[in-house]
Write a protein that holds these residues in place. Structure first.
Motif, short mmCIF file in Angstrom:
data_model
loop_
_atom_site.label_atom_id
_atom_site.label_comp_id
_atom_site.label_asym_id
_atom_site.label_seq_id
_atom_site.Cartn_x
_atom_site.Cartn_y
_atom_site.Cartn_z
N THR A 95 -45.17 28.93 4.17
CA THR A 95 -44.76 29.30 2.82
C THR A 95 -43.47 30.13 2.79
N ARG A 96 -42.95 30.47 3.97
CA ARG A 96 -41.72 31.24 4.06
C ARG A 96 -40.85 30.67 5.18
N MET A 97 -39.56 30.79 4.97
CA MET A 97 -38.60 30.35 5.98
C MET A 97 -37.68 31.53 6.29
N TYR A 98 -37.56 31.83 7.58
CA TYR A 98 -36.73 32.94 8.02
C TYR A 98 -35.46 32.42 8.68
N VAL A 99 -34.44 33.24 8.63
CA VAL A 99 -33.18 32.97 9.31
C VAL A 99 -32.53 34.32 9.61
N ASP A 100 -31.74 34.38 10.66
CA ASP A 100 -30.92 35.57 10.83
C ASP A 100 -29.48 35.13 11.02
N TRP A 101 -28.57 36.03 10.65
CA TRP A 101 -27.15 35.67 10.71
C TRP A 101 -26.29 36.86 11.08
N HIS A 102 -25.13 36.53 11.59
CA HIS A 102 -24.12 37.52 11.93
C HIS A 102 -23.54 38.06 10.64
N ALA A 103 -23.52 39.37 10.51
CA ALA A 103 -23.08 40.00 9.26
C ALA A 103 -21.59 40.25 9.18
N GLY A 104 -20.86 40.01 10.23
CA GLY A 104 -19.45 40.34 10.27
C GLY A 104 -18.56 39.34 9.55
N PRO A 105 -17.25 39.50 9.73
CA PRO A 105 -16.29 38.59 9.12
C PRO A 105 -16.56 37.14 9.56
N HIS A 106 -16.36 36.23 8.65
CA HIS A 106 -16.56 34.80 8.87
C HIS A 106 -18.03 34.44 9.11
N GLY A 107 -18.93 35.38 8.83
CA GLY A 107 -20.36 35.11 8.98
C GLY A 107 -20.88 34.31 7.79
N PRO A 108 -22.09 33.78 7.90
CA PRO A 108 -22.64 32.89 6.87
C PRO A 108 -23.48 33.56 5.78
N ALA A 109 -23.35 34.86 5.59
CA ALA A 109 -24.21 35.56 4.62
C ALA A 109 -24.14 34.91 3.24
N GLY A 110 -22.96 34.61 2.75
CA GLY A 110 -22.82 34.01 1.43
C GLY A 110 -23.51 32.66 1.32
N PHE A 111 -23.40 31.86 2.37
CA PHE A 111 -24.05 30.55 2.40
C PHE A 111 -25.56 30.72 2.22
N TYR A 112 -26.16 31.59 3.01
CA TYR A 112 -27.61 31.75 2.95
C TYR A 112 -28.07 32.38 1.64
N THR A 113 -27.34 33.36 1.13
CA THR A 113 -27.78 33.98 -0.13
C THR A 113 -27.63 33.00 -1.29
#
Length: 152
Positions: free
Chosen positions: A113-131
């Motif tokens: 019922t949940r999906m997890y992911v972790d990402w690099h928070a620095g420049p050029h990281g994918p935070a915006g994509f995932y959010t």
């Protein structure tokens, strides 16, 4: 766009390990060959490596994880997206979204019922994509990675 997932086999192994993200992203995601090595050392189907193929060409790679012992002590099991590598020339065409949706479908199929992911928070990281896809941060970190979750 009609992408599909393919298991990594001896037939497509060389294609898989040749996939490269943009040079400015290389610090943020492990190369495919490392992901395949990690898949090999995690027994019992925990790792799920797949090529993303569209019109006969490999455009990306994903590796999901299912029921991994998150803390290593049997207290918490999670499933999610472990790696996502979209080839440098193929980014921005919906393949990343396809990958996330494919993993979410597989997690649901397995009863999650949940999906997890972790990402690099620095420049050029994918935070915006995932959010943009609906992931929210959990407040946890995994090394230098931000942990996110998506309710399915």
């Amino acid at each position: 766009m009609t992408p599909r997932l393919e298991a990594v086999t001896p037939r497509n192994f060389e294609t898989a390990v040749a996939l490269r993200v943009r040079p400015d992203q290389e610090h943020a995601v492990a190369p495919v060959v490392r992901s395949l090595a990690e898949a090999y050392v995690h027994p019992d189907g925990v790792a799920w490596p797949r090529l993303i193929v569209d019109e006969g060409r490999a455009v990306g790679f994903l590796m999901a994880f299912f029921d991994i012992d998150w803390h290593g002590d049997g207290s918490l099991y999670r499933s999610g997206l472990w790696r996502l590598n979209i080839a440098a020339g193929e980014q921005g065409r919906g393949y990343g979204r396809f990958a996330v949706e494919s993993v979410a479908t597989e997690i649901r199929r397995r009863g999650g019922t949940r999906m997890y992911v972790d990402w690099h928070a620095g420049p050029h990281g994918p935070a915006g994509f995932y959010t943009r896809l609906g992931f929210r941060t959990t407040g946890e970190s995994d090394g230098d990675q931000v942990v996110g979750v998506l309710n399915l």
